[in-house]
Motif scaffolding. Structure first.
Motif, PDB file in Angstrom:
ATOM      1  N   THR A   1      52.239  44.646  93.836  1.00 32.62           N
ATOM      2  CA  THR A   1      52.270  43.922  95.106  1.00 32.62           C
ATOM      3  C   THR A   1      51.843  42.477  94.912  1.00 32.62           C
ATOM      4  OG1 THR A   1      51.741  45.970  96.282  1.00 32.62           O
ATOM      5  CG2 THR A   1      51.409  43.912  97.477  1.00 32.62           C
TER       6      THR A   1
ATOM      7  N   PHE B   1      50.828  38.944  96.752  1.00 26.27           N
ATOM      8  CA  PHE B   1      50.329  38.345  97.981  1.00 26.27           C
ATOM      9  C   PHE B   1      50.605  36.850  97.922  1.00 26.27           C
ATOM     10  CE2 PHE B   1      47.957  42.055  96.776  1.00 26.27           C
ATOM     11  CZ  PHE B   1      47.840  42.799  97.950  1.00 26.27           C
TER      12      PHE B   1
ATOM     13  N   LEU C   1      47.104  38.646 103.278  1.00 26.77           N
ATOM     14  CA  LEU C   1      46.856  40.062 103.543  1.00 26.77           C
ATOM     15  C   LEU C   1      46.080  40.173 104.845  1.00 26.77           C
ATOM     16  CD1 LEU C   1      46.585  43.112 102.862  1.00 26.77           C
ATOM     17  CD2 LEU C   1      44.610  42.521 101.428  1.00 26.77           C
TER      18      LEU C   1
ATOM     19  N   HIS D   1      54.774  42.548 108.149  1.00 31.03           N
ATOM     20  CA  HIS D   1      55.738  42.310 107.068  1.00 31.03           C
ATOM     21  C   HIS D   1      56.775  41.262 107.465  1.00 31.03           C
ATOM     22  CE1 HIS D   1      54.905  46.491 105.093  1.00 31.03           C
ATOM     23  NE2 HIS D   1      54.015  45.582 104.750  1.00 31.03           N
TER      24      HIS D   1
ATOM     25  N   ARG E   1      51.092  40.877 103.852  1.00 32.13           N
ATOM     26  CA  ARG E   1      50.904  42.254 103.424  1.00 32.13           C
ATOM     27  C   ARG E   1      49.953  42.931 104.404  1.00 32.13           C
ATOM     28  NH1 ARG E   1      54.954  43.672  99.986  1.00 32.13           N
ATOM     29  NH2 ARG E   1      55.193  42.103  98.319  1.00 32.13           N
TER      30      ARG E   1
ATOM     31  N   ASP F   1      50.529  48.345 102.508  1.00 32.84           N
ATOM     32  CA  ASP F   1      50.600  47.849 101.135  1.00 32.84           C
ATOM     33  C   ASP F   1      49.295  48.065 100.378  1.00 32.84           C
ATOM     34  OD1 ASP F   1      53.269  46.402 101.399  1.00 32.84           O
ATOM     35  OD2 ASP F   1      52.101  45.420 102.978  1.00 32.84           O
TER      36      ASP F   1
END
Length: 357
Positions: free
Chosen positions: A13, A15, A52, A90, A95, A172
């Motif tokens: 993932t 970010f 995030l 999203h 995230r 996520d």
């Protein structure tokens, strides 16, 4: 070059920047169900540019709630609204993370704006609380019931089931809440754990429940997906949990598949001498990162772009979590970019307000 606004990849993932909206309880759910308040609250932080957005402490069982108005993920029907919220995050390039939690002996409370006091088990909106030992958080409160082996297994099962729902909802990141004097912290701190079985006494025994929960969640959460754990790096009390314990714990958690330690402190003692100053917890994140090599997140009175940027540039942490400053300024990342002379994406609907470089 590591900067506050540079991307970071953890597992599979990426970010877009290193600014995280810290989990902040809203006490606005009904029977654990989210509503439009949560959509707007979390969604506005995504439009504000955060890399995030971490959902508030979300109870894995009804008795794991801090208050009767806490968010929950203990039944499938609760996923529907969270799924809508995750999809919106999203759509804004953020995230989505969820913090799974069990409040233990600090459960069964009134919402903060009505006093926040603990509600007795035999009073409406109250219930029996559970902990490592029969020690109330404050004098005068109803004592929690010490979890037996079946109760401990139920806690593990509840975290596992909630993690499976988190997969299905599309998050996520999962963060396991093991800080602030809640259940998992109650087990690893010697101040709240007076057990004499395999869950008490030695360091290895006291961390057993947290480690078991981590391993159970990791089995159902894809290995390459980020798994965080929030800990309290110290109890700020003599004879309690210490930063040395936290460094030792972080090494164990890293081996168990945890990707990042979200480094907070305190919460397990009602009266503790906490020196609350700007960035007062950052050094804990720096020490854990240096001694173990695990990624860390810094949180606690981080209020300015320059302060946050300095933490990343010095290598004290890999992520910076913004909490109350985000409540004051949902667009903190956009304003940080302006203050630091960087250019980041703005929502097209807001571009006409974007300052010229």
């Amino acid at each position: 070059m590591r900067t506050l606004l540079s991307p970071i990849t953890i597992g599979n993932t990426t970010f877009k920047n290193r600014i995280v909206i810290s989990p902040m309880c809203q006490y606005s759910a009904t029977d654990g169900f989210a509503n439009d308040w949560h959509l707007v609250h979390l969604g506005s932080r995504a439009t504000g540019g955060a890399g995030l957005v971490m959902q508030e402490a979300t109870a894995v069982s009804p008795e794991g709630r801090i208050t009767y108005a806490d968010a929950g993920l203990w039944k499938n029907e609760q996923c529907e609204k969270w799924r809508q919220i995750v999809a919106f995050l999203h759509s804004q390039g953020a995230r989505a993370g969820i913090q799974l939690a069990h409040a233990g002996r600090k459960a069964s409370c009134e919402v903060p704006w009505k006093g926040g006091q603990q509600i007795a088990p035999d009073v409406p909106n109250g219930w029996q609380t559970y902990s490592a030992s029969e020690l109330p958080f404050k004098a005068g409160q109803a004592a929690p019931a010490a979890l037996d082996k079946a109760g401990i297994q139920q806690v593990v099962d509840d975290f596992t089931a909630a993690a499976i729902r988190a997969v299905e909802t599309g998050y996520d990141v999962i963060e396991i809440h093991a800080a602030h004097g809640y259940l998992l912290h109650q087990f690893y701190s010697p101040l709240s754990n007076h057990r004499t079985d395999e869950y008490g006494g030695s360091f290895e025994n006291r961390i057993r429940l947290l480690l078991t929960v981590v391993k159970a969640v990791r089995r159902v959460w894809e290995r390459e997906k980020p798994l965080f754990v929030r800990i309290s790096a110290t109890d700020w009390t003599e004879g309690g949990w210490s930063i040395e314990d936290s460094i030792r714990l972080a090494a164990v958690l890293k081996e168990a598949g945890v990707d990042l330690i979200d480094t907070s402190s305190g919460g397990n003692v009602a009266v503790a001498g906490i020196p609350v100053t700007p960035g007062y917890q950052v050094d804990f994140a720096a020490q854990i990162r240096k001694q173990t090599g695990i990624l860390t997140g810094a949180v606690g009175l981080i209020t300015t772009p320059e302060q946050a940027a300095d933490i990343i540039q010095k290598g004290q942490a890999d992520l910076v979590l913004i909490a109350r400053q985000s409540l004051r300024d949902p667009n903190f990342p956009l304003h940080a970019a302006q203050a630091l002379g960087a250019d980041i994406h703005w929502p097209v609907q807001y571009e006409r307000a974007k300052p010229k470089r």
